[in-house]
Design a protein around this motif. Structure first.
Motif: not given
Length: 200
Positions: A1-2, A49, A45
């Motif tokens: 998860m970012a 994802d 990030d």
């Protein structure tokens, strides 16, 4: 998860050495600089994802054209898909279809592209000692290399007053060109497929 921007800012501030020169006040210039870095790190990030989604053809959006190019889509046998969901479905079908030479495989292909009730008839020559009284003669030994696909209820286009133009046919039977194209492409080179349109 970012991770989000606030989480990255907290990490960057935690890496600062202690002391009054390395303030963590929200309106300080150092915090503003770190916030800019944190925003970029959070963006990268999130893009990482996104790459996980793009690696799966069922969820691809940005890389869908590249997936289609690699898979050889759009299929010349099928009309181009117009929606994102149709394009994804065709891609997944193309990538997951496992070839086969069985009758069941061809019937599943026909059903998948929207043809219900298609049947396949295979021929074999009449052979003494194997065939029985009442069996079809079917022709010479080479008849075993032919098979017939029965397509029920062909698409019929009728002349309609108000929508048709002068010179149009009163009626036309449209062949299942997409089905014919796909079957001929999947067909082995040593056999010949014949299409029969019933109910016309």
């Amino acid at each position: 998860m970012a991770m989000n921007e606030q989480a990255y800012l907290a990490q960057l501030q935690a890496l600062l050495p202690p002391g009054p020169a390395w303030t963590r006040e929200p309106d300080a210039n150092l915090t503003r600089i770190l916030s800019a870095w944190a925003a970029e790190l959070a963006r990268i990030d999130a893009r990482a994802d996104d790459l996980l989604n793009e690696a799966d053809p069922r969820t691809a959006r940005e890389l869908l054209p590249d997936w289609e190019r690699v898979a050889g889509l759009p299929d010349p046998c099928m009309p181009a898909a117009s929606t994102l969901e149709e394009r994804r479905n065709r891609l997944v079908q193309h990538l997951t279809t496992i070839g086969d030479q069985s009758r069941a495989f061809y019937l599943s292909v026909a059903e998948r592209i929207g043809y219900q009730g298609v049947t396949i008839e295979e021929f074999r020559p009449f052979m003494s000692g194997r065939s029985r009284c009442g069996d079809a003669l079917n022709g010479p030994a080479t008849v075993r290399f032919y098979w017939r696909v029965h397509v029920p209820e062909p698409r019929v286009a009728w002349f309609r007053a108000g929508t048709a133009r002068c010179g149009d046919r009163l009626g036309a039977i449209r062949r299942a060109e997409d089905l014919e194209c796909i079957f001929r492409r999947l067909d082995t080179r040593h056999t010949e497929v014949i299409f029969a349109y019933e109910g016309a």
